[in-house]
Design a protein around this motif. Sequence first.
Motif, PDB file in Angstrom:
ATOM      1  N   GLY A 218       0.910  -1.313  -0.086  1.00 49.25           N
ATOM      2  CA  GLY A 218      -0.034   0.045   0.036  1.00 49.25           C
ATOM      3  C   GLY A 218       0.934   1.165  -0.037  1.00 49.25           C
ATOM      4  N   ASP A 247      -5.060  -1.123   1.709  1.00 51.38           N
ATOM      5  CA  ASP A 247      -5.373  -0.588   0.352  1.00 51.38           C
ATOM      6  C   ASP A 247      -5.251   1.130   0.532  1.00 51.38           C
ATOM      7  N   TRP A 257     -10.476  -1.955   2.323  1.00 50.48           N
ATOM      8  CA  TRP A 257      -9.971  -2.937   0.987  1.00 50.48           C
ATOM      9  C   TRP A 257     -11.151  -2.917  -0.080  1.00 50.48           C
ATOM     10  N   THR A 262      -4.547  -0.182  -4.710  1.00 47.28           N
ATOM     11  CA  THR A 262      -3.513  -1.474  -4.553  1.00 47.28           C
ATOM     12  C   THR A 262      -4.234  -2.632  -4.735  1.00 47.28           C
ATOM     13  N   ILE A 264      -4.249  -5.872  -4.121  1.00 45.94           N
ATOM     14  CA  ILE A 264      -4.203  -6.693  -2.998  1.00 45.94           C
ATOM     15  C   ILE A 264      -4.572  -8.182  -3.755  1.00 45.94           C
ATOM     16  N   CYS A 301     -10.986  -7.913   6.066  1.00 45.49           N
ATOM     17  CA  CYS A 301      -9.749  -8.359   5.570  1.00 45.49           C
ATOM     18  C   CYS A 301      -9.497  -9.581   5.473  1.00 45.49           C
TER      19      CYS A 301
END
Length: 310
Positions: A218, A247, A257, A262, A264, A301
């Motif tokens: 991030g 994020d 998120w 980002t 992920i 998450c």
Amino acid sequence: MNTNLPTTRRAFLGTAAAAAACLALPRRTLAAAAKPNSIFNGVRIGCITYSYRSMATTAEQTLQALLDDGISEVELMGGPIQLYAGIPGAKGKNAPAVVELSTVPPPPTDAQRDAQLAKCRELRKMYNDAGVNIHIHKMGFGPSDEDIEFSFLVAKALGCFAVTTERNDVLARRVAPFAEKHQIWVGFHNHTTNFPTIDKPDPILEVGKYIGFNLDIGHYVAGTKGLSPIPVIEKYHDRIVSLHLKDRTADGGNVPWGQGQTPIKEVLQLMRKEKWTFPAEIELEYKIPEGSNAVAEVAKCVRYCKEALA
């Protein structure tokens, strides 16, 4: 993540009383709780316990939060370790309220260090018995060689394969011989201005073979104004100790998120595809919504990671 915790980065759960009340809610005992499993399709999803800073101070509170979130892998911050083991420097409700600045404490004796390491082994057993692996600690390094040596001994007592700290090239040269002696990795964490170089080999890696990266994906996105961290991971995967997952947006925002830039999900899927075994740590940085708490947000998450790796 910065262990100095400047005020602008603290996300408190309303008040300290609210946090204490939340932790006091009835739960299964640690012994009776089902053992967690946060390894999804071979990818080790962990959590840096900085994520619970608004709720948990002690090792026991931190373990309960991990169990509530079903997390079996952890990067344990220094505070809970130091409080549990009686290592000076811990912050929290059990730390002394007043410190006499004029009093310089004497260095610990060998007997005191032995007792502290015994408590660390006890801490490891408590976590392992509950199904949680302490794979990394982030207690930091003291100024002396003896302090540095002790940090590695704590890592061994806790069962860690690595320790993490903020990126500092001078410190890397200092700790590299100790890391090689103990065969314990040191992962250096990046913020938005000190991320690994991509156009040439990063010089910090030349310092020692147990020196690596704790890559915060991030911070990388925010620091590069939106570049993907995937090329960095592909370039340095054999020197990545762990990832920090959060994020962020290209303009520097910390967001729930899925709302930022980002990648992920793509990073996790790459880890699954390549069968990379370094852990990916959830780090809760975005503002906790009203009516929620850190455990509930970390659980979101965890679900995000599980779904990405399904």
